[in-house]
Scaffold this motif. Structure first.
Motif, short mmCIF file in Angstrom:
data_model
loop_
_atom_site.label_atom_id
_atom_site.label_comp_id
_atom_site.label_asym_id
_atom_site.label_seq_id
_atom_site.Cartn_x
_atom_site.Cartn_y
_atom_site.Cartn_z
N ILE A 296 -10.67 16.83 33.16
CA ILE A 296 -9.29 16.75 32.64
C ILE A 296 -9.15 17.67 31.43
O ILE A 296 -8.18 18.44 31.34
CB ILE A 296 -8.91 15.30 32.30
N ALA A 297 -10.09 17.61 30.52
CA ALA A 297 -10.04 18.46 29.32
C ALA A 297 -10.06 19.94 29.71
O ALA A 297 -9.27 20.74 29.18
CB ALA A 297 -11.20 18.13 28.39
N TYR A 298 -10.93 20.30 30.63
CA TYR A 298 -11.02 21.69 31.07
C TYR A 298 -9.71 22.15 31.72
O TYR A 298 -9.21 23.25 31.43
CB TYR A 298 -12.19 21.87 32.05
N ALA A 299 -9.16 21.31 32.58
CA ALA A 299 -7.91 21.67 33.27
C ALA A 299 -6.78 21.86 32.26
O ALA A 299 -5.99 22.81 32.38
CB ALA A 299 -7.55 20.61 34.30
N VAL A 300 -6.72 20.98 31.27
CA VAL A 300 -5.66 21.09 30.26
C VAL A 300 -5.86 22.34 29.40
O VAL A 300 -4.91 23.09 29.15
CB VAL A 300 -5.62 19.82 29.38
N MET A 301 -7.09 22.59 28.98
CA MET A 301 -7.36 23.75 28.11
C MET A 301 -7.14 25.08 28.82
O MET A 301 -6.67 26.03 28.22
CB MET A 301 -8.78 23.68 27.54
N THR A 302 -7.49 25.14 30.10
CA THR A 302 -7.41 26.41 30.83
C THR A 302 -6.15 26.50 31.70
O THR A 302 -5.87 27.57 32.23
CB THR A 302 -8.63 26.59 31.74
N GLN A 303 -5.45 25.40 31.83
CA GLN A 303 -4.29 25.28 32.71
C GLN A 303 -4.64 25.63 34.16
O GLN A 303 -3.81 26.11 34.93
CB GLN A 303 -3.13 26.13 32.19
N GLN A 304 -5.87 25.35 34.53
CA GLN A 304 -6.32 25.51 35.92
C GLN A 304 -6.25 24.13 36.57
O GLN A 304 -7.24 23.41 36.67
CB GLN A 304 -7.74 26.09 35.96
N TRP A 305 -5.06 23.79 37.02
CA TRP A 305 -4.75 22.44 37.47
C TRP A 305 -5.46 22.05 38.76
O TRP A 305 -5.60 20.86 39.04
CB TRP A 305 -3.24 22.28 37.59
N LEU A 306 -5.90 23.01 39.54
CA LEU A 306 -6.61 22.67 40.77
C LEU A 306 -7.90 21.89 40.51
O LEU A 306 -8.37 21.16 41.38
CB LEU A 306 -6.92 23.93 41.58
N TRP A 307 -8.47 22.05 39.32
CA TRP A 307 -9.66 21.28 38.97
C TRP A 307 -9.41 19.78 39.05
O TRP A 307 -10.33 18.99 39.29
CB TRP A 307 -10.16 21.65 37.57
N LEU A 308 -8.16 19.37 38.84
CA LEU A 308 -7.84 17.94 38.89
C LEU A 308 -8.10 17.34 40.27
O LEU A 308 -8.32 16.13 40.38
CB LEU A 308 -6.39 17.72 38.46
#
Length: 105
Positions: free
Chosen positions: A43-55
């Motif tokens: 979640i932190a990575y997706a928010v920081m990088t805005q790479q939402w597919l990680w979710l």
């Protein structure tokens, strides 16, 4: 397998002791902690990088580690099959309780 699966709970407070009983194996609990912490990291990575597919990886990571713990080490059926919402809450409360020293890490 799991203890009394026909049992119904009227509150999370009533459910949580059952949940802890179903997680008596230390390796199973630790795998839950790893999965939960990795979910937070994703979640932190997706928010920081805005790479939402990680979710999309969250269910795989969160449940993957937990289910290995149950099927391989605890040798029971995950509570999430019978109590999905209480079980999800239990994962986070158990992690909090481990981090605060209330239960053994």
């Amino acid at each position: 397998m799991s203890t009394e699966t026909s049992q119904r709970f009227s509150s999370f407070a009533e459910f949580y002791p059952y949940y802890l009983q179903e997680h008596s194996n230390a390796t199973c609990r630790r795998l839950h902690y790893v999965g939960s912490l990795l979910v937070l990291a994703i979640i932190a990575y997706a928010v920081m990088t805005q790479q939402w597919l990680w979710l999309l990886a969250i269910p795989l990571v969160g449940y993957g580690f937990a289910w290995v713990g149950h099927f391989v080490f605890e040798k029971n059926r995950p509570a999430t099959f019978d109590y999905p919402f209480y079980s999800l809450m239990g994962d986070w409360v158990m992690l909090k309780d481990a981090l605060t020293g209330r239960i053994k890490f």
